[in-house]
Scaffold this motif. Structure first.
Motif, mmCIF file in Angstrom:
data_model
loop_
_atom_site.group_PDB
_atom_site.id
_atom_site.type_symbol
_atom_site.label_atom_id
_atom_site.label_comp_id
_atom_site.label_asym_id
_atom_site.label_seq_id
_atom_site.Cartn_x
_atom_site.Cartn_y
_atom_site.Cartn_z
ATOM 1 N N VAL A 17 0.866 -1.185 0.000
ATOM 2 C CA VAL A 17 0.000 0.000 0.000
ATOM 3 C C VAL A 17 0.900 1.232 0.000
ATOM 4 O O VAL A 17 1.855 1.302 0.782
ATOM 5 N N ASP A 18 0.603 2.200 -0.839
ATOM 6 C CA ASP A 18 1.407 3.422 -0.874
ATOM 7 C C ASP A 18 1.205 4.236 0.398
ATOM 8 O O ASP A 18 0.081 4.677 0.699
ATOM 9 N N GLY A 19 2.275 4.448 1.145
ATOM 10 C CA GLY A 19 2.254 5.352 2.293
ATOM 11 C C GLY A 19 1.419 4.894 3.460
ATOM 12 O O GLY A 19 0.968 5.730 4.259
ATOM 13 N N ALA A 20 1.192 3.586 3.613
ATOM 14 C CA ALA A 20 0.380 3.109 4.733
ATOM 15 C C ALA A 20 0.612 1.617 4.950
ATOM 16 O O ALA A 20 1.149 0.917 4.084
ATOM 17 N N MET A 27 14.271 8.064 12.109
ATOM 18 C CA MET A 27 13.669 7.207 11.094
ATOM 19 C C MET A 27 12.596 7.988 10.343
ATOM 20 O O MET A 27 11.921 8.847 10.914
ATOM 21 N N PRO A 28 12.408 7.724 9.045
ATOM 22 C CA PRO A 28 11.438 8.493 8.247
ATOM 23 C C PRO A 28 10.006 8.297 8.734
ATOM 24 O O PRO A 28 9.627 7.220 9.203
ATOM 25 N N THR A 29 9.222 9.363 8.612
ATOM 26 C CA THR A 29 7.789 9.278 8.873
ATOM 27 C C THR A 29 7.126 8.503 7.739
ATOM 28 O O THR A 29 7.578 8.564 6.585
ATOM 29 N N ILE A 30 6.070 7.787 8.051
ATOM 30 C CA ILE A 30 5.378 6.989 7.032
ATOM 31 C C ILE A 30 4.883 7.898 5.906
ATOM 32 O O ILE A 30 4.184 8.887 6.144
ATOM 33 N N ALA A 31 5.286 7.574 4.699
ATOM 34 C CA ALA A 31 4.887 8.306 3.501
ATOM 35 C C ALA A 31 5.069 7.374 2.305
ATOM 36 O O ALA A 31 5.603 6.270 2.445
ATOM 37 N N VAL A 32 4.623 7.816 1.138
ATOM 38 C CA VAL A 32 4.775 6.992 -0.063
ATOM 39 C C VAL A 32 6.264 6.737 -0.323
ATOM 40 O O VAL A 32 7.078 7.667 -0.338
ATOM 41 N N ASP A 33 6.616 5.470 -0.470
ATOM 42 C CA ASP A 33 7.988 5.020 -0.760
ATOM 43 C C ASP A 33 8.951 5.184 0.414
ATOM 44 O O ASP A 33 10.170 5.049 0.235
ATOM 45 N N SER A 34 8.472 5.490 1.602
ATOM 46 C CA SER A 34 9.370 5.660 2.746
ATOM 47 C C SER A 34 9.818 4.308 3.308
ATOM 48 O O SER A 34 9.098 3.312 3.216
#
Length: 419
Positions: free
Chosen positions: A280-283, A354-361
């Motif tokens: 799923v993109d970003g989730a 660590m990166p926040t949840i986002a598309v392609d993260s």
């Protein structure tokens, strides 16, 4: 960390009265309230296919409270275990005590004679010493800084750490091994081949902090100078290290594990970090725990035994709401102050880098970081006293050299939030 967060932390510490047990009980009460509210949210979703905004707001407040109460309980547990500096005693050698007194004279008054003599005697003077590069802090102060960094720097707490005296640490590894196999007792043995070796290099880079002191503080004999310097620099060092160990580009800083080339785990090869997708993109997908379970099992069994999850607070908030097919929360609180929370039975380390949840993260990492990531500390923390640049304050330019990078590419895997 924001000023509001610091104020809330201080309020909770005051409420606990410095008692670790009381702080941990507050954390467990917050978790029970969080579960009850989330259960109410899930029931509301089943009834109306939409969550009540008031319940969502309450859940967000409880999520923040859960983080703060855990942070306070851990901080009090660390304080209770931390030894005092500069107390002398029978176990302190005469040489260490002499170094400490000479260092205190330098910090308080700018007196360099005794420190120069001691460093020359110990053959510790280098081209980066004395008036140019400052003087080595006493060994006990260095130990206190490194110990505190381990307590508050997320990746340092779970990685391998090696001390070196040089500027670069080189580690060989075998790209091909010896010939081996089963053979009958009297059968001919084939000649073993020589392994092919390659080398990983971990250069150390200079990290600095520059605390400032007033003349009043330096003149106050009741102030423990060793403790003051250790406390002033450790948070700055920990913040810079934490970012570099996760996402540093290797240019004048350590190379973070997220900066290496990342490839789909099915195409993984040495030198890359493998990942799987959420789908799923970003989730997270609807069956969120399934992808976390898949991530765990991308590691070989020998690495899973030492596995740890790493993600930031926002990702943790999303994961806390998840349940398994039996209705049990997959995130579980720590069993005691100072201990990590658990996810699917594995420890959780919260890293805001660590990166926040986002598309392609790449927002979730799982692995045996003790085998996977190496931190290299060069022995010696140096302090240069500067009473001129910011009068009437005295600056203390404090430096340490540290490097880092992935040492075993089998040991760390990532979850990518992509379809």
């Amino acid at each position: 960390m924001t000023d509001n967060t610091d104020l809330e932390t201080q309020r909770l510490e005051t409420k606990a009265g410095g008692n670790v047990g009381a702080a941990f009980e507050e954390f467990m009460r917050a978790f029970e309230a969080y579960k009850d509210t989330n259960d109410e949210r899930l029931a509301d979703l089943e009834r109306r296919s939409a969550a009540d905004p008031l319940i969502d707001d309450k859940l967000a407040r409880l999520d923040r409270a859960l983080d703060e109460t855990k942070r306070v309980a851990d901080r009090l547990a660390i304080k209770a275990q931390r030894p005092q500096l500069g107390t002398g005693g029978a176990l302190e050698t005469a040489a260490v005590e002499e170094h400490r007194r000479a260092f205190e004279d330098y910090v308080r008054k700018g007196e360099t004679t005794n420190l120069s003599r001691l460093e020359a005697k110990a053959l510790a003077v280098s081209t980066n010493s004395g008036a140019d590069g400052g003087y080595l802090v006493p060994p006990e102060t260095e130990r206190a800084v490194i110990s505190a960094l381990k307590d508050i720097s997320p990746i340092r707490a779970i990685a391998s750490v090696r001390q070196v005296s040089g500027s670069v640490y080189k580690k060989p590894f075998a790209t091909t091994g010896f010939a081996t196999g089963w053979v009958a007792e009297t059968a001919t043995r084939s000649q073993t081949t020589t392994p092919t070796l390659a080398e990983l290099s971990f250069p150390t880079m200079e990290l600095y902090a520059m605390p400032a002191a007033t003349a009043t503080l330096l003149d106050d004999s009741a102030v423990n100078i060793d403790e003051w310097i250790a406390e002033e620099v450790r948070d700055t060092f920990a913040q810079q290290e934490g970012t570099a160990f996760v996402s540093g580009d290797g240019s004048n800083k350590p190379k973070g594990f997220l900066d290496y080339t990342k490839v789909a785990d099915g195409s993984w090869s040495w030198g890359n970090i493998g990942f799987i997708k959420t789908g799923v993109d970003g989730a997270f997908p609807a069956a969120g725990p399934d992808k976390l379970i898949d991530l765990v099992y991308t590691l070989k069994a020998g690495y899973r035994a030492g596995g740890t999850f790493v993600f930031n607070r926002g990702t943790q908030a999303a994961i806390r709401k998840m349940k398994d097919e039996d209705g049990h929360y997959i995130w579980q609180p720590a069993s005691a102050a100072g201990e990590p929370s658990l996810l699917l039975g594995y420890p959780v380390v919260e890293s805001e880098d660590m990166p926040t949840i986002a598309v392609d993260s790449f927002s979730v990492a799982f692995g045996d970081f003790r085998r996977g990531y190496l931190i290299v500390d060069r022995v010696g923390i140096r302090v240069l006293r500067d009473p001129y640049s910011s009068k009437p304050y005295v600056l203390f330019y404090t430096t340490k050299r540290v490097g880092g990078g992935v040492q075993d590419f089998n040991a760390i895997k990532l979850l990518k939030f992509e379809e």
